[in-house]
Design a protein around this motif. Structure first.
Motif, PDB file in Angstrom:
ATOM      1  N   THR A   1       0.695  -1.276  -0.042  1.00  0.00           N
ATOM      2  CA  THR A   1       0.059   0.077  -0.056  1.00  0.00           C
ATOM      3  C   THR A   1       0.845   1.221  -0.036  1.00  0.00           C
ATOM      4  OG1 THR A   1      -1.800  -0.954   1.210  1.00  0.00           O
ATOM      5  CG2 THR A   1      -1.514   1.260   1.236  1.00  0.00           C
ATOM      6  N   ARG A   2       1.872   1.418   1.097  1.00  0.00           N
ATOM      7  CA  ARG A   2       2.633   2.393   0.997  1.00  0.00           C
ATOM      8  C   ARG A   2       3.470   2.811  -0.235  1.00  0.00           C
ATOM      9  NH1 ARG A   2       3.760   0.105   6.998  1.00  0.00           N
ATOM     10  NH2 ARG A   2       2.576   1.619   8.107  1.00  0.00           N
ATOM     11  N   ILE A   3       3.996   1.611  -0.619  1.00  0.00           N
ATOM     12  CA  ILE A   3       4.902   1.833  -2.014  1.00  0.00           C
ATOM     13  C   ILE A   3       3.859   2.264  -3.227  1.00  0.00           C
ATOM     14  CG2 ILE A   3       6.196   0.535  -3.785  1.00  0.00           C
ATOM     15  CD1 ILE A   3       7.590   0.937  -0.734  1.00  0.00           C
TER      16      ILE A   3
ATOM     17  N   MET B   1      12.019   1.677   2.051  1.00  0.00           N
ATOM     18  CA  MET B   1      12.184   3.234   2.172  1.00  0.00           C
ATOM     19  C   MET B   1      13.578   3.670   1.982  1.00  0.00           C
ATOM     20  SD  MET B   1       9.476   3.627   5.378  1.00  0.00           S
ATOM     21  CE  MET B   1       9.757   5.446   5.903  1.00  0.00           C
ATOM     22  N   MET B   2      14.506   2.861   2.436  1.00  0.00           N
ATOM     23  CA  MET B   2      16.096   3.340   2.193  1.00  0.00           C
ATOM     24  C   MET B   2      16.540   2.963   0.849  1.00  0.00           C
ATOM     25  SD  MET B   2      17.549   1.477   5.941  1.00  0.00           S
ATOM     26  CE  MET B   2      19.113   2.552   5.598  1.00  0.00           C
TER      27      MET B   2
ATOM     28  N   VAL C   1      13.936   7.791   0.626  1.00  0.00           N
ATOM     29  CA  VAL C   1      13.031   8.561   1.258  1.00  0.00           C
ATOM     30  C   VAL C   1      13.724   9.489   2.306  1.00  0.00           C
ATOM     31  CG1 VAL C   1      11.257   7.220   0.791  1.00  0.00           C
ATOM     32  CG2 VAL C   1      12.286   7.410   3.010  1.00  0.00           C
ATOM     33  N   GLU C   2      13.166  10.736   2.600  1.00  0.00           N
ATOM     34  CA  GLU C   2      13.849  11.622   3.383  1.00  0.00           C
ATOM     35  C   GLU C   2      14.094  11.148   4.924  1.00  0.00           C
ATOM     36  OE1 GLU C   2      11.852  15.621   3.755  1.00  0.00           O
ATOM     37  OE2 GLU C   2      10.654  14.990   1.872  1.00  0.00           O
ATOM     38  N   LYS C   3      15.100  11.771   5.342  1.00  0.00           N
ATOM     39  CA  LYS C   3      15.498  11.108   6.863  1.00  0.00           C
ATOM     40  C   LYS C   3      14.251  11.293   7.785  1.00  0.00           C
ATOM     41  CE  LYS C   3      18.653  12.177  10.523  1.00  0.00           C
ATOM     42  NZ  LYS C   3      17.602  12.524  11.563  1.00  0.00           N
ATOM     43  N   ARG C   4      13.643  12.578   7.724  1.00  0.00           N
ATOM     44  CA  ARG C   4      12.412  12.537   8.777  1.00  0.00           C
ATOM     45  C   ARG C   4      11.353  11.572   8.571  1.00  0.00           C
ATOM     46  NH1 ARG C   4       7.945  14.825   6.658  1.00  0.00           N
ATOM     47  NH2 ARG C   4       7.914  15.260   4.782  1.00  0.00           N
ATOM     48  N   LEU C   5      11.358  11.010   7.129  1.00  0.00           N
ATOM     49  CA  LEU C   5      10.475   9.907   7.261  1.00  0.00           C
ATOM     50  C   LEU C   5      10.769   8.717   7.834  1.00  0.00           C
ATOM     51  CD1 LEU C   5       9.023  10.622   3.698  1.00  0.00           C
ATOM     52  CD2 LEU C   5       7.919  11.268   5.820  1.00  0.00           C
TER      53      LEU C   5
ATOM     54  N   VAL D   1      10.363   8.793  11.591  1.00  0.00           N
ATOM     55  CA  VAL D   1       8.831   8.565  11.736  1.00  0.00           C
ATOM     56  C   VAL D   1       8.725   7.097  11.682  1.00  0.00           C
ATOM     57  CG1 VAL D   1       6.478   8.627  10.932  1.00  0.00           C
ATOM     58  CG2 VAL D   1       7.828  10.676  10.747  1.00  0.00           C
ATOM     59  N   TYR D   2       8.976   6.451  10.505  1.00  0.00           N
ATOM     60  CA  TYR D   2       8.805   5.064  10.660  1.00  0.00           C
ATOM     61  C   TYR D   2       9.719   3.999  11.813  1.00  0.00           C
ATOM     62  CZ  TYR D   2       7.308   0.364   8.887  1.00  0.00           C
ATOM     63  OH  TYR D   2       6.784  -0.875   8.928  1.00  0.00           O
ATOM     64  N   GLU D   3      10.928   4.765  12.019  1.00  0.00           N
ATOM     65  CA  GLU D   3      11.491   3.923  13.188  1.00  0.00           C
ATOM     66  C   GLU D   3      10.849   3.852  14.477  1.00  0.00           C
ATOM     67  OE1 GLU D   3      15.038   1.589  13.647  1.00  0.00           O
ATOM     68  OE2 GLU D   3      13.786   2.017  12.140  1.00  0.00           O
TER      69      GLU D   3
END
Length: 327
Positions: A183-185, A231-232, A236-240, A243-245
């Motif tokens: 979904t996210r992808i 994501m890596m 994607v941006e570090k801030r995202l 968030v996911y971590e």
């Protein structure tokens, strides 16, 4: 209007399957392809699917000899999809009569839109119906939808253009839960994401994968790792990633709560496996990405590198919580 392919993966679904199939047969959008994959069911599910296919030539059935899990079963169905758009329907859920027509209309009328979310009604055993809470929106960029989905601010029940789904099939890296990553992808690779008024009725019951006391519950941790890896790779941006971590850490604590509450119902082998999985994931968390307030919160402190100290914290935290809240 464009053609829609619907993916239905079914495993021992006889109790609810007929309502699912009937909701598809009665759709106001007639140009549909319903691809049902029987994931090696041992109940009446195979016969029910075969009957649906004999009664309606829009239904196609594939029987698997071994149980492979929802993601792999859906990918088998996806390979057979020939519609312009694709969506999935769990075998214990059902669509409102005009759900597919409403979603397809939004995609037809908005060439830049790649995903359209349904309205989700969560249906509980006592008959209670709860609307999935989402912030109101008309259109989101793919990145905005992706970011919101990291914490499930928006849900993952939608229709997508077939070319996107075939480029990004379901993540089958674990037996359960990893398909959520897809979904996210899809959102991340969409130009626009909208919603429609079509309703997806999402049944909540104790026999679903997400509610069962099963060793499969620990698959959630591996699914989270797969999402972080994707994501890596996508840059994607570090801030995202931060968030996911945080989500990964909260999910690990929730998984320990599952273990604490249900360890007596799990076999010794499953308990050992679960503890080893949690220990492994605990060691992979990038603690520097976690908010300081969370790292200092009782029950959520990482306490690295002392695994046994972390376990003592969790056992104490959940025992006190059960005592105070009567959980």
């Amino acid at each position: 209007m464009s053609k829609v392919s619907v993916l239905v993966a079914a495993y021992n679904s006889q109790e609810y399957l007929q309502q699912c199939l009937d909701s598809l047969r009665k759709q106001t959008l007639e140009d549909i392809q319903v691809i049902c994959v029987d994931d090696a069911s041992t109940d009446a599910t195979p016969g029910m699917l075969d009957h649906a296919a004999k009664s309606d030539n829009r239904f196609v059935v594939k029987h698997l000899k071994q149980n492979v899990g929802q993601a792999k079963a859906r990918n088998i169905a996806l390979q057979m999809a020939d519609g312009d758009y694709v969506c999935m329907l769990d075998s214990d859920d059902w669509f409102g009569a005009d759900a597919l027509e409403r979603a397809a209309t939004v995609l037809d009328e908005n060439p830049e839109t790649d995903c359209v979310l349904f309205q989700v009604e969560q249906v509980f055993p006592d008959g209670t119906v709860r609307h999935y809470p989402m912030p109101p929106f008309t259109v989101l960029s793919g990145m905005e939808a992706f970011e919101s989905s990291l914490t499930w601010g928006i849900h993952g029940l939608y229709m997508v253009r077939t070319d996107i789904h075939k480029r990004f099939p379901f993540d089958d890296s674990s037996h359960a839960y990893s398909d959520d990553n897809t979904t996210r992808i899809h959102y991340l690779n969409s130009r626009e994401v909208r919603q429609c008024e079509g309703v997806y009725h999402y049944r909540q019951h104790a026999t679903s994968v997400t509610h069962q006391v099963s060793v499969r519950r620990f698959d959630y941790l591996r699914a989270n790792e797969s999402m972080r890896k994707q994501m890596m790779e996508a840059g994607v941006e570090k801030r995202l990633l931060d968030v996911y971590e945080r989500e990964r850490w909260i999910n690990l604590i929730a998984t320990y709560m599952f273990y604490f509450r249900n360890k007596k119902a799990l076999s010794l082998q499953d308990r050992h496996y679960g503890l080893e999985e949690m220990k492994r994931v605990w060691g992979t968390i990038e603690t520097s990405r976690l908010p300081l307030a969370l790292r200092l919160k009782p029950g959520y402190m990482t306490l690295r590198p002392f695994w046994m100290l972390f376990r003592i914290q969790e056992e104490t935290y959940f025992a006190l919580r059960m005592l105070i809240k009567g959980e």
